[in-house]
Design a protein around this motif. Structure first.
Motif, PDB file in Angstrom:
ATOM      1  N   LEU A   1       0.836  -1.208   0.000  1.00 10.08           N
ATOM      2  CA  LEU A   1       0.000   0.000   0.000  1.00 10.08           C
ATOM      3  C   LEU A   1       0.869   1.256   0.000  1.00 10.08           C
ATOM      4  O   LEU A   1       0.628   2.200  -0.768  1.00 10.08           O
ATOM      5  N   LEU A   2       1.875   1.279   0.856  1.00  8.70           N
ATOM      6  CA  LEU A   2       2.762   2.440   0.911  1.00  8.70           C
ATOM      7  C   LEU A   2       3.579   2.567  -0.372  1.00  8.70           C
ATOM      8  O   LEU A   2       3.842   3.676  -0.853  1.00  8.70           O
ATOM      9  N   GLN A   3       3.958   1.442  -0.948  1.00  7.27           N
ATOM     10  CA  GLN A   3       4.752   1.482  -2.164  1.00  7.27           C
ATOM     11  C   GLN A   3       3.943   2.023  -3.335  1.00  7.27           C
ATOM     12  O   GLN A   3       4.449   2.772  -4.179  1.00  7.27           O
ATOM     13  N   ASN A   4       2.658   1.675  -3.401  1.00  6.71           N
ATOM     14  CA  ASN A   4       1.834   2.058  -4.544  1.00  6.71           C
ATOM     15  C   ASN A   4       1.139   3.401  -4.366  1.00  6.71           C
ATOM     16  O   ASN A   4       0.857   4.077  -5.362  1.00  6.71           O
ATOM     17  N   ARG A   5       0.846   3.796  -3.139  1.00  8.15           N
ATOM     18  CA  ARG A   5       0.076   5.017  -2.920  1.00  8.15           C
ATOM     19  C   ARG A   5       0.876   6.170  -2.333  1.00  8.15           C
ATOM     20  O   ARG A   5       0.393   7.299  -2.274  1.00  8.15           O
TER      21      ARG A   5
ATOM     22  N   ALA B   1      -0.271  17.171   7.537  1.00  6.19           N
ATOM     23  CA  ALA B   1       0.282  16.597   6.311  1.00  6.19           C
ATOM     24  C   ALA B   1       1.156  15.387   6.609  1.00  6.19           C
ATOM     25  O   ALA B   1       1.994  15.003   5.789  1.00  6.19           O
ATOM     26  N   GLY B   2       0.983  14.806   7.788  1.00  9.76           N
ATOM     27  CA  GLY B   2       1.829  13.696   8.196  1.00  9.76           C
ATOM     28  C   GLY B   2       1.356  12.371   7.650  1.00  9.76           C
ATOM     29  O   GLY B   2       0.503  12.287   6.772  1.00  9.76           O
ATOM     30  N   GLY B   3       1.928  11.309   8.183  1.00 14.61           N
ATOM     31  CA  GLY B   3       1.605   9.963   7.741  1.00 14.61           C
ATOM     32  C   GLY B   3       2.871   9.156   7.559  1.00 14.61           C
ATOM     33  O   GLY B   3       3.974   9.617   7.865  1.00 14.61           O
ATOM     34  N   TYR B   4       2.709   7.926   7.077  1.00 19.66           N
ATOM     35  CA  TYR B   4       3.838   7.037   6.845  1.00 19.66           C
ATOM     36  C   TYR B   4       4.144   6.974   5.348  1.00 19.66           C
ATOM     37  O   TYR B   4       3.247   7.021   4.516  1.00 19.66           O
ATOM     38  N   ARG B   5       5.417   6.841   5.016  1.00 19.52           N
ATOM     39  CA  ARG B   5       5.818   6.667   3.636  1.00 19.52           C
ATOM     40  C   ARG B   5       7.157   5.954   3.589  1.00 19.52           C
ATOM     41  O   ARG B   5       7.918   5.941   4.562  1.00 19.52           O
ATOM     42  N   LEU B   6       7.432   5.341   2.430  1.00 14.99           N
ATOM     43  CA  LEU B   6       8.711   4.676   2.226  1.00 14.99           C
ATOM     44  C   LEU B   6       9.746   5.689   1.747  1.00 14.99           C
ATOM     45  O   LEU B   6       9.400   6.697   1.132  1.00 14.99           O
TER      46      LEU B   6
ATOM     47  N   ASP C   1      12.176   7.415  -0.607  1.00 17.38           N
ATOM     48  CA  ASP C   1      12.106   7.523  -2.062  1.00 17.38           C
ATOM     49  C   ASP C   1      13.042   6.531  -2.742  1.00 17.38           C
ATOM     50  O   ASP C   1      14.221   6.398  -2.368  1.00 17.38           O
ATOM     51  N   GLY C   2      12.514   5.845  -3.734  1.00 16.96           N
ATOM     52  CA  GLY C   2      13.327   4.908  -4.502  1.00 16.96           C
ATOM     53  C   GLY C   2      13.256   3.482  -4.006  1.00 16.96           C
ATOM     54  O   GLY C   2      13.698   2.558  -4.698  1.00 16.96           O
ATOM     55  N   TYR C   3      12.683   3.253  -2.805  1.00 22.46           N
ATOM     56  CA  TYR C   3      12.629   1.890  -2.291  1.00 22.46           C
ATOM     57  C   TYR C   3      11.516   1.123  -2.989  1.00 22.46           C
ATOM     58  O   TYR C   3      10.393   1.599  -3.120  1.00 22.46           O
ATOM     59  N   ARG C   4      11.811  -0.076  -3.467  1.00 24.22           N
ATOM     60  CA  ARG C   4      10.825  -0.955  -4.067  1.00 24.22           C
ATOM     61  C   ARG C   4      11.022  -2.343  -3.501  1.00 24.22           C
ATOM     62  O   ARG C   4      12.143  -2.773  -3.215  1.00 24.22           O
ATOM     63  N   THR C   5       9.920  -3.068  -3.347  1.00 22.67           N
ATOM     64  CA  THR C   5      10.016  -4.448  -2.875  1.00 22.67           C
ATOM     65  C   THR C   5       9.626  -5.405  -3.995  1.00 22.67           C
ATOM     66  O   THR C   5       8.790  -5.079  -4.825  1.00 22.67           O
ATOM     67  N   ARG C   6      10.222  -6.569  -4.019  1.00 24.29           N
ATOM     68  CA  ARG C   6       9.826  -7.585  -4.984  1.00 24.29           C
ATOM     69  C   ARG C   6       8.525  -8.231  -4.524  1.00 24.29           C
ATOM     70  O   ARG C   6       8.196  -8.226  -3.350  1.00 24.29           O
ATOM     71  N   LEU C   7       7.781  -8.842  -5.453  1.00 20.67           N
ATOM     72  CA  LEU C   7       6.462  -9.375  -5.141  1.00 20.67           C
ATOM     73  C   LEU C   7       6.533 -10.782  -4.566  1.00 20.67           C
ATOM     74  O   LEU C   7       5.801 -11.671  -4.966  1.00 20.67           O
TER      75      LEU C   7
END
Length: 309
Positions: free
Chosen positions: A12-16, A56-61, A63-69
């Motif tokens: 969810l964090l990766q896509n949104r 404007a807070g919240g959680y996020r990854l 920048d540039g981090y991606r996980t394999r499926l």
């Protein structure tokens, strides 16, 4: 169960992008406290995410981090490949992109899941258009899809069933829907949100004007509401008919027995019902309304005269 939820949270964090704890809790159907614990667990596992307080807070990854499926289950992998429609993607100008995405997805899957995904493509095929008639020609579909994707207003020259038959209108695309092999554009305009058949678009010109989707607009909810309204307007009258057992079955009704069944059925209009009941031949007798009965009787007399001899 928790491992699956952690993977879902990460994706969810990766896509949104940025999401608040409340938004994550709603998506995962857990408490905010559970989200806090899951975020802590991901951080302890070395996932580079951070949180910020405030409006404007919240959680996020990072920048540039991606996980394999690697978190996909067998059922999820099968569903992903079953949902990929090559014909539809090609119509939208995304055929090559779909093929590339499937290759990347397959490469990211463990060997066992690759085998399951391959079986799906070997054994299941979705052919959306109906049996009778070819699929509608939609030469402007790719341009409509581009306008939807880029949120650009367009000017349409459109053919409709009532006068004036051709109209020109500036609209703001909100989304595309594929229903039974036919594409529909949902767009805002001078009279509010309307639905346009893409195959009836004669010309399309994109404008250098951004579209802002109305607050709270949901394409799926709008389409379901549109369908409900369409069905309500579709059958505005009714006819009293007598049906043979075969006629009842052909209308999707349960026969009352071995004899005739008398029932009332909804009709769209006299003209439409005239054609539909003629299809049933001798398996139906229209009792009312009188106008419909008279029109069918006149058609039968004309046919009898034409084929006499």
């Amino acid at each position: 169960m928790r491992a699956s939820r952690l993977v879902t949270l990460l994706l969810l964090l990766q896509n949104r992008g940025r999401m608040t704890a409340r938004q994550l809790a709603d998506e995962l159907e857990v408490s905010v406290r559970t989200v806090y614990r899951d975020v802590d667990a991901l951080g302890a596992a070395g996932i580079p995410l951070y949180g910020a307080a405030g409006h404007a807070g919240g959680y996020r990854l990072v920048d540039g981090y991606r996980t394999r499926l690697t978190g996909l289950t067998a059922d999820e992998a099968q569903a992903a490949f079953l949902a990929a429609l090559p014909g539809t993607a090609a119509d939208l100008g995304l055929g090559e992109a779909l093929a590339a995405a499937q290759l990347k997805l397959r490469a990211a899957l463990p060997a066992e899941l690759r085998e399951h995904a391959g079986r799906i493509q070997e054994r299941f095929l979705l052919d959306a258009p109906g049996w009778y008639g070819d699929a509608d020609r939609t030469p402007h579909l790719a341009a409509v899809a581009a306008a939807v994707w880029t949120r650009r207003a367009v000017v349409l020259r459109y053919r409709r069933w009532r006068a004036p038959e051709e109209i020109e209108r500036r609209v703001e695309p909100y989304g595309l829907v594929l229903k039974a092999g036919r594409w529909y554009l949902v767009a805002g305009g001078p009279s509010g949100t309307r639905t346009y058949r893409v195959d009836q678009i004669l010309e399309l010109h994109s404008l250098d004007e951004n579209v802002v989707t109305p607050d709270g607009f949901d394409l799926s909810a709008h389409w379901n509401s549109y369908l409900a309204d369409f069905r309500a307007r579709l059958h505005t009258g009714e006819a009293l008919v007598r049906l043979t057992p075969e006629g009842a079955r052909r209308l999707g009704l349960t026969p009352a027995g071995d004899g005739w069944t008398e029932t009332r059925v909804p009709i769209e209009s006299i003209e439409h019902a005239h054609g539909e009941f003629l299809r049933l031949g001798t398996d139906v007798e229209v009792i009312a309304p009188a106008e419909l009965r008279d029109r069918i009787a006149e058609t039968v007399r004309t046919l009898a005269t034409r084929y006499k001899g």
